[in-house]
Design an enzyme around this catalytic site. Sequence first.
Site, PDB file in Angstrom:
ATOM      1  CD  GLN A  73       8.679   3.774   2.464  1.00  0.00           C
ATOM      2  OE1 GLN A  73       7.807   4.332   1.952  1.00  0.00           O
ATOM      3  NE2 GLN A  73       8.611   2.319   3.020  1.00  0.00           N
TER       4      GLN A  73
ATOM      5  N   GLY B 252       1.761  11.547   1.723  1.00  0.00           N
ATOM      6  CA  GLY B 252       2.394  10.441   2.021  1.00  0.00           C
ATOM      7  C   GLY B 252       2.848   9.796   0.908  1.00  0.00           C
ATOM      8  CG  HIS B 253       4.333   5.790   1.500  1.00  0.00           C
ATOM      9  ND1 HIS B 253       5.311   4.547   2.098  1.00  0.00           N
ATOM     10  CD2 HIS B 253       2.945   5.324   1.845  1.00  0.00           C
ATOM     11  CE1 HIS B 253       4.355   3.920   2.896  1.00  0.00           C
ATOM     12  NE2 HIS B 253       3.026   4.304   2.599  1.00  0.00           N
ATOM     13  CG  ASN B 254       3.359   4.171  -2.394  1.00  0.00           C
ATOM     14  OD1 ASN B 254       4.489   4.141  -2.850  1.00  0.00           O
ATOM     15  ND2 ASN B 254       2.966   3.020  -1.169  1.00  0.00           N
TER      16      ASN B 254
ATOM     17  CB  SER C 257      -1.482   3.446  -0.909  1.00  0.00           C
ATOM     18  OG  SER C 257      -0.265   3.137  -0.652  1.00  0.00           O
TER      19      SER C 257
END
Length: 355
Positions: A216, A257-259, A277
């Site tokens: 990450q 969350g990520h992105n 995402s």
Amino acid sequence: MAQPTFFHSPPPTTLAAIAAAAKATLVDPSRGEQVIKGLASLDEAGPMHLAFFDNLKYADQLAGTKAGACLVSPRFEARVPSHVAVVRANQPFRAFVQLAREFHADALRPQPWFGDDGISPQAIIDPTARLEDGVIVEPLAVIGAHVEIGSGTIVGAGAVIGPHVKIGRDCNVGARTVIQCALIGNDVLIHPGCSIGQDGYGFIFFGADGHTKVPQTGRVLIQNHVEVGAGTTIDRGSLRDTVIGEGTKIDNQVQIGHNVTIGRHCLLAAQIGLAGSLTIGDNVALGAKVGINNHLTIGDGAQVTAMSGVKDDIPPNGRWGGFFAKPTKQWFREIVAVERLVRDQTAANRDEGRE
């Protein structure tokens, strides 16, 4: 023993001054010199308090209030008891909030917990960190290598700022908050216990050697005037950055969350879970405990009702709700249809029992 208070008490003021400050009308000008010493709810107000009324749900509280004065809209002013001075405002709650902001400016943003002015000798700051004049660092905070922090920012007790993090001016980093891999703008309020910039949840699942972790390597970018509630976590991106847009307000215990990209001036209520995402547009409102699946797009101005589960894209200005979420009109029709089926089946079962 006197009850403790945690914020400054406003000085006594007159109803005439209150009406002027709220751009409201004191219906009985002869009461202009009546003194008000504070604000209170209808059910707890006394003769020296100003309250407001803007919802018929609280009509009983209005009828029994002991408040000295009440902000109220023209359509409800006839309901105000005769002993209560009427302060007429087209939007009573907005007027009440404006007064509260003036009376209790110290409650609008976190203040230093220990009254420190400057850097506590109990803080740990790497010699390569750059702090502008006017930064407050409270006891037991840790600031890593090459960190940059702008003037007017407060770093709370026990907070940890990781290497190369950049934080703008007039921000507040709450106690026990941990920040890494992040660039943060100006006037950002981060309440206690947040975790920002940690690993996103990225794995290749169920491979021959188990779950394979995906590096990450992205960042968290938080733009100006954002507020992040206590206990919230914001994962850094894997390849692209996780972005929180200008003016967005995030409640407590939210997982991002990520992105994920969140647009400007969005509202996220408590305990929301956003999978990775996602793309969320500007001016989106998400109710408490909404869960949204990954790789979706939520259009500008969309609203999602509390406790909904979202598995599909939502168009701009969509009003969705339910599990799984769908346009609210469709959702309500389906609820009514199911309730009708249950009633009909129940009635049919009773009729069969009589035969």
